[in-house]
Design a protein around this motif. Structure first.
Motif, PDB file in Angstrom:
ATOM      1  N   GLN A   1      -5.799   7.560   2.191  1.00  0.00           N
ATOM      2  CA  GLN A   1      -6.687   6.403   2.289  1.00  0.00           C
ATOM      3  C   GLN A   1      -8.133   6.825   2.540  1.00  0.00           C
ATOM      4  O   GLN A   1      -9.053   6.228   2.006  1.00  0.00           O
ATOM      5  CB  GLN A   1      -6.217   5.455   3.398  1.00  0.00           C
ATOM      6  N   ALA A   2      -8.329   7.856   3.351  1.00  0.00           N
ATOM      7  CA  ALA A   2      -9.685   8.352   3.616  1.00  0.00           C
ATOM      8  C   ALA A   2     -10.305   8.900   2.326  1.00  0.00           C
ATOM      9  O   ALA A   2     -11.492   8.737   2.086  1.00  0.00           O
ATOM     10  CB  ALA A   2      -9.653   9.428   4.703  1.00  0.00           C
ATOM     11  N   GLY A   3      -9.483   9.530   1.504  1.00  0.00           N
ATOM     12  CA  GLY A   3      -9.960  10.039   0.228  1.00  0.00           C
ATOM     13  C   GLY A   3     -10.338   8.930  -0.731  1.00  0.00           C
ATOM     14  O   GLY A   3     -11.263   9.069  -1.524  1.00  0.00           O
ATOM     15  N   LEU A   4      -9.646   7.801  -0.652  1.00  0.00           N
ATOM     16  CA  LEU A   4      -9.989   6.660  -1.490  1.00  0.00           C
ATOM     17  C   LEU A   4     -11.336   6.067  -1.090  1.00  0.00           C
ATOM     18  O   LEU A   4     -12.120   5.648  -1.931  1.00  0.00           O
ATOM     19  CB  LEU A   4      -8.908   5.570  -1.390  1.00  0.00           C
ATOM     20  N   GLY A   5     -11.578   6.046   0.221  1.00  0.00           N
ATOM     21  CA  GLY A   5     -12.824   5.466   0.723  1.00  0.00           C
ATOM     22  C   GLY A   5     -14.048   6.311   0.393  1.00  0.00           C
ATOM     23  O   GLY A   5     -15.145   5.797   0.223  1.00  0.00           O
ATOM     24  N   SER A   6     -13.860   7.622   0.263  1.00  0.00           N
ATOM     25  CA  SER A   6     -15.004   8.502   0.006  1.00  0.00           C
ATOM     26  C   SER A   6     -15.336   8.587  -1.480  1.00  0.00           C
ATOM     27  O   SER A   6     -16.365   9.112  -1.849  1.00  0.00           O
ATOM     28  CB  SER A   6     -14.725   9.907   0.550  1.00  0.00           C
ATOM     29  N   SER A   7     -14.444   8.093  -2.349  1.00  0.00           N
ATOM     30  CA  SER A   7     -14.685   8.163  -3.799  1.00  0.00           C
ATOM     31  C   SER A   7     -15.639   7.093  -4.261  1.00  0.00           C
ATOM     32  O   SER A   7     -15.740   6.025  -3.821  1.00  0.00           O
ATOM     33  CB  SER A   7     -13.381   8.020  -4.562  1.00  0.00           C
TER      34      SER A   7
ATOM     35  N   MET B   1       0.821  -1.193   0.000  1.00  0.00           N
ATOM     36  CA  MET B   1       0.000   0.000   0.000  1.00  0.00           C
ATOM     37  C   MET B   1       0.869   1.263   0.000  1.00  0.00           C
ATOM     38  O   MET B   1       0.447   2.289  -0.487  1.00  0.00           O
ATOM     39  CB  MET B   1      -0.927  -0.048   1.215  1.00  0.00           C
ATOM     40  N   TRP B   2       2.080   1.165   0.582  1.00  0.00           N
ATOM     41  CA  TRP B   2       2.955   2.337   0.601  1.00  0.00           C
ATOM     42  C   TRP B   2       3.365   2.739  -0.804  1.00  0.00           C
ATOM     43  O   TRP B   2       3.465   3.927  -1.110  1.00  0.00           O
ATOM     44  CB  TRP B   2       4.196   2.071   1.458  1.00  0.00           C
ATOM     45  N   TRP B   3       3.602   1.734  -1.676  1.00  0.00           N
ATOM     46  CA  TRP B   3       4.011   2.060  -3.040  1.00  0.00           C
ATOM     47  C   TRP B   3       2.888   2.779  -3.776  1.00  0.00           C
ATOM     48  O   TRP B   3       3.152   3.699  -4.557  1.00  0.00           O
ATOM     49  CB  TRP B   3       4.434   0.804  -3.795  1.00  0.00           C
ATOM     50  N   SER B   4       1.661   2.381  -3.552  1.00  0.00           N
ATOM     51  CA  SER B   4       0.520   3.051  -4.179  1.00  0.00           C
ATOM     52  C   SER B   4       0.421   4.494  -3.707  1.00  0.00           C
ATOM     53  O   SER B   4       0.120   5.402  -4.486  1.00  0.00           O
ATOM     54  CB  SER B   4      -0.781   2.322  -3.847  1.00  0.00           C
ATOM     55  N   PHE B   5       0.683   4.707  -2.414  1.00  0.00           N
ATOM     56  CA  PHE B   5       0.646   6.055  -1.860  1.00  0.00           C
ATOM     57  C   PHE B   5       1.738   6.921  -2.481  1.00  0.00           C
ATOM     58  O   PHE B   5       1.490   8.062  -2.898  1.00  0.00           O
ATOM     59  CB  PHE B   5       0.796   5.985  -0.340  1.00  0.00           C
ATOM     60  N   LEU B   6       2.966   6.391  -2.564  1.00  0.00           N
ATOM     61  CA  LEU B   6       4.070   7.149  -3.157  1.00  0.00           C
ATOM     62  C   LEU B   6       3.813   7.438  -4.639  1.00  0.00           C
ATOM     63  O   LEU B   6       4.127   8.515  -5.137  1.00  0.00           O
ATOM     64  CB  LEU B   6       5.385   6.406  -2.973  1.00  0.00           C
ATOM     65  N   LYS B   7       3.195   6.477  -5.322  1.00  0.00           N
ATOM     66  CA  LYS B   7       2.849   6.684  -6.734  1.00  0.00           C
ATOM     67  C   LYS B   7       1.786   7.765  -6.875  1.00  0.00           C
ATOM     68  O   LYS B   7       1.839   8.584  -7.794  1.00  0.00           O
ATOM     69  CB  LYS B   7       2.370   5.377  -7.357  1.00  0.00           C
TER      70      LYS B   7
ATOM     71  N   LYS C   1      -0.650   9.660   4.649  1.00  0.00           N
ATOM     72  CA  LYS C   1      -1.130   8.385   4.090  1.00  0.00           C
ATOM     73  C   LYS C   1      -2.555   8.116   4.553  1.00  0.00           C
ATOM     74  O   LYS C   1      -3.392   7.648   3.780  1.00  0.00           O
ATOM     75  CB  LYS C   1      -0.215   7.240   4.497  1.00  0.00           C
ATOM     76  N   GLY C   2      -2.856   8.426   5.805  1.00  0.00           N
ATOM     77  CA  GLY C   2      -4.218   8.267   6.312  1.00  0.00           C
ATOM     78  C   GLY C   2      -5.196   9.162   5.579  1.00  0.00           C
ATOM     79  O   GLY C   2      -6.320   8.750   5.267  1.00  0.00           O
ATOM     80  N   ARG C   3      -4.785  10.404   5.298  1.00  0.00           N
ATOM     81  CA  ARG C   3      -5.641  11.318   4.548  1.00  0.00           C
ATOM     82  C   ARG C   3      -5.898  10.771   3.139  1.00  0.00           C
ATOM     83  O   ARG C   3      -7.001  10.846   2.610  1.00  0.00           O
ATOM     84  CB  ARG C   3      -4.986  12.694   4.429  1.00  0.00           C
TER      85      ARG C   3
ATOM     86  N   HIS D   1      -2.437  12.949  -5.074  1.00  0.00           N
ATOM     87  CA  HIS D   1      -2.577  13.348  -3.671  1.00  0.00           C
ATOM     88  C   HIS D   1      -1.634  14.507  -3.419  1.00  0.00           C
ATOM     89  O   HIS D   1      -0.452  14.449  -3.762  1.00  0.00           O
ATOM     90  CB  HIS D   1      -2.234  12.188  -2.723  1.00  0.00           C
ATOM     91  N   ARG D   2      -2.176  15.556  -2.834  1.00  0.00           N
ATOM     92  CA  ARG D   2      -1.366  16.735  -2.534  1.00  0.00           C
ATOM     93  C   ARG D   2      -0.931  16.675  -1.072  1.00  0.00           C
ATOM     94  O   ARG D   2      -1.763  16.651  -0.170  1.00  0.00           O
ATOM     95  CB  ARG D   2      -2.178  17.995  -2.780  1.00  0.00           C
ATOM     96  N   VAL D   3       0.385  16.655  -0.863  1.00  0.00           N
ATOM     97  CA  VAL D   3       0.953  16.577   0.481  1.00  0.00           C
ATOM     98  C   VAL D   3       0.958  17.980   1.088  1.00  0.00           C
ATOM     99  O   VAL D   3       1.271  18.964   0.414  1.00  0.00           O
ATOM    100  CB  VAL D   3       2.383  15.993   0.427  1.00  0.00           C
TER     101      VAL D   3
END
Length: 76
Positions: free
Chosen positions: A70-76, A1-7, A66-68, A14-16
């Motif tokens: 993942q939360a954005g993925l769940g709301s889509s 899951m970390w690789w997906s986040f970095l990608k 990363k939590g932010r 995703h805007r950091v």
């Protein structure tokens, strides 16, 4: 899951937060800066405490990002 986040960061999906960027850059610069608040030459292994503390703060902020994401993925 970390690789997906970095990608997602790389692909600008995703805007950091600017705070996370600043702390990350500061961590790298401070680690290689020749002057330390707690010098390793004087205090030995205890001298790494300030470096580890700054990296710890960065890791906490990065995990929050990363939590932010993942939360954005769940709301889509």
């Amino acid at each position: 899951m970390w690789w997906s986040f970095l990608k997602a960061i790389k692909d600008r999906k995703h805007r950091v937060a600017p705070t996370t960027w600043v702390v990350g850059i500061a961590s790298v610069v401070y680690t290689f800066w020749p002057l330390d608040l707690i010098p390793e030459l004087v205090l030995g292994p205890l001298g790494f405490a300030d470096d580890l503390g700054l990296w710890g703060i960065f890791l906490l902020l990065f995990a929050r990002e990363k939590g932010r994401w993942q939360a954005g993925l769940g709301s889509s």
